[in-house]
Design an enzyme around this catalytic site. Structure first.
Site, PDB file in Angstrom:
ATOM      1  N   LYS A  15      -4.515   4.198 -25.672  1.00 44.69           N
ATOM      2  CA  LYS A  15      -3.061   4.237 -25.450  1.00 44.69           C
ATOM      3  C   LYS A  15      -2.308   3.544 -26.585  1.00 44.69           C
ATOM      4  O   LYS A  15      -1.284   4.038 -27.067  1.00 44.69           O
ATOM      5  CB  LYS A  15      -2.735   3.615 -24.087  1.00 44.69           C
ATOM      6  CG  LYS A  15      -1.264   3.559 -23.763  1.00 44.69           C
ATOM      7  CD  LYS A  15      -0.715   2.179 -23.971  1.00 44.69           C
ATOM      8  CE  LYS A  15       0.793   2.147 -23.929  1.00 44.69           C
ATOM      9  NZ  LYS A  15       1.311   0.793 -24.042  1.00 44.69           N
ATOM     10  N   ASP A  64      13.256  -9.777 -25.696  1.00 45.15           N
ATOM     11  CA  ASP A  64      12.238  -8.906 -25.140  1.00 45.15           C
ATOM     12  C   ASP A  64      12.161  -7.677 -26.052  1.00 45.15           C
ATOM     13  O   ASP A  64      13.080  -7.434 -26.843  1.00 45.15           O
ATOM     14  CB  ASP A  64      12.680  -8.509 -23.722  1.00 45.15           C
ATOM     15  CG  ASP A  64      11.846  -7.396 -23.152  1.00 45.15           C
ATOM     16  OD1 ASP A  64      10.603  -7.500 -23.192  1.00 45.15           O
ATOM     17  OD2 ASP A  64      12.430  -6.402 -22.657  1.00 45.15           O
ATOM     18  N   GLU A 118       9.947   2.986 -23.038  1.00 45.05           N
ATOM     19  CA  GLU A 118       9.064   3.253 -21.896  1.00 45.05           C
ATOM     20  C   GLU A 118       8.849   4.743 -21.621  1.00 45.05           C
ATOM     21  O   GLU A 118       7.728   5.227 -21.682  1.00 45.05           O
ATOM     22  CB  GLU A 118       9.574   2.538 -20.641  1.00 45.05           C
ATOM     23  CG  GLU A 118       9.539   1.001 -20.721  1.00 45.05           C
ATOM     24  CD  GLU A 118       8.135   0.400 -20.740  1.00 45.05           C
ATOM     25  OE1 GLU A 118       7.138   1.145 -20.834  1.00 45.05           O
ATOM     26  OE2 GLU A 118       8.028  -0.841 -20.684  1.00 45.05           O
ATOM     27  N   GLY A 170       0.220  -3.060 -19.824  1.00 45.82           N
ATOM     28  CA  GLY A 170      -0.413  -1.746 -19.705  1.00 45.82           C
ATOM     29  C   GLY A 170      -1.735  -1.767 -18.945  1.00 45.82           C
ATOM     30  O   GLY A 170      -1.986  -0.913 -18.089  1.00 45.82           O
ATOM     31  N   ASP A 181      10.299  -4.136 -25.064  1.00 45.14           N
ATOM     32  CA  ASP A 181      10.372  -2.840 -24.374  1.00 45.14           C
ATOM     33  C   ASP A 181      11.618  -2.745 -23.505  1.00 45.14           C
ATOM     34  O   ASP A 181      11.817  -3.564 -22.603  1.00 45.14           O
ATOM     35  CB  ASP A 181       9.117  -2.619 -23.534  1.00 45.14           C
ATOM     36  CG  ASP A 181       7.902  -2.497 -24.421  1.00 45.14           C
ATOM     37  OD1 ASP A 181       7.922  -1.639 -25.315  1.00 45.14           O
ATOM     38  OD2 ASP A 181       6.943  -3.278 -24.244  1.00 45.14           O
TER      39      ASP A 181
END
Ligand code: XBP
Ligand code: MG
Length: 260
Positions: free
Chosen positions: A85, A9, A18, A53, A11
């Site tokens: 973003k 993974d 985060e 997101g 994040d």
């Protein structure tokens, strides 16, 4: 079956992205769009229950009902905010402020040298993965034979789809792999695909339910910065090595704990 691949993974696992990365970038996008929205550290912790997101913004609008700009379709607004973003987030990574977590670089290098295959399974946008690796460990971009990210599958974690996608692309059964995740959503995703999973927690995830994980650590650790074991057994290991990966993998194969 021998351990053949590690699937990471991004994040929260490769880097703590985060609170000081994604959250800051969302807020910058809201401000740029003239919206009076702000995601505090605490609120963001709650919003993390929703992965992705765009999905997170939609959930925020539905549950918190913030003021919306007049006359703009919600889908268009979300798409516009999310593009902004991503621009803010990748710019932030380019400033080099978000390092890899302890032990990540060492483990990737060790796995690569030993011919263990590497892949990424994440819900974040592909550009974000590229930007993170480019600014932390550029050579690793070519080490990952599959970088499965974002909207490549319709259902994001905790759905198993992203892991199914990676396994199919690698031509491997789940039992030949070990996944690394930081969150319950990530663990459930890997678990439902049958991939044994090591969890390295962070401040947002440490109180989540990691039952069924093969091992739970505070981080992968390094010789000078050993890990703390939160669940599972590591023998005499003080930081996560390929040898420990093989040991955990064999343990799961014997007992079935740590896979679905
Ligand atoms: C990570 C996420 C991501 C990021 C935002 O989950 O949920 O959505 O917070 O990325 P995981 P995007 O670590 O379980 O993959 O804004 O690019 O979607
Ligand atoms: Mg994660």
């Amino acid at each position: 079956m021998e351990l053949q691949a590690l699937i990471f993974d991004v994040d929260g696992t490769l880097a703590d992205t985060e609170r000081d990365g994604h959250r800051v970038a969302f807020n910058a996008a809201f401000a740029e769009a003239g919206l009076d929205w702000h995601w505090s550290v605490e609120l963001y912790g709650q919003l993390l229950a929703i992965t992705g997101g765009k999905e997170r913004i939609r959930h925020f609008v539905a549950t918190c009902q913030p003021p919306l700009p007049p006359g703009e379709d919600l889908n268009a607004l979300i798409a516009r905010l999310h593009q902004a973003k991503t621009r803010h987030y990748t710019a932030l990574l380019a400033q080099g402020g978000i390092p890899l977590r302890p032990g990540v670089k060492r483990l990737l290098q060790e796995a690569r040298a030993a011919g263990i295959r590497l892949a990424i399974a994440t819900t974040t946008t592909p550009e974000n993965v590229t930007a993170l690796l480019e600014h932390t460990l550029p050579e690793s971009l070519s080490w990952f034979e599959v970088i499965a990210a974002g909207d490549v599958v319709p259902a994001k974690k905790p759905a198993p789809d992203i892991y199914h996608y990676v396994l199919e692309r690698m031509g491997l059964p789940p039992q030949a792999c070990l996944a690394f995740e930081d969150s319950e959503n990530g663990l459930r995703s890997a678990q439902q695909a049958g991939v044994p999973t090591v969890v390295t927690v962070n401040d947002y995830t440490r109180d989540q339910d990691f039952s069924g994980a093969a091992l739970v650590l505070d981080h992968l650790g390094d010789p000078e910065n050993p890990f703390r074991v939160l669940a599972g057994t590591v023998g005499s290991h003080r930081y996560f090595t390929l040898e420990l990966a093989r040991q955990i993998h064999a343990q799961v194969a014997r007992s079935g704990v740590g896979s679905s």
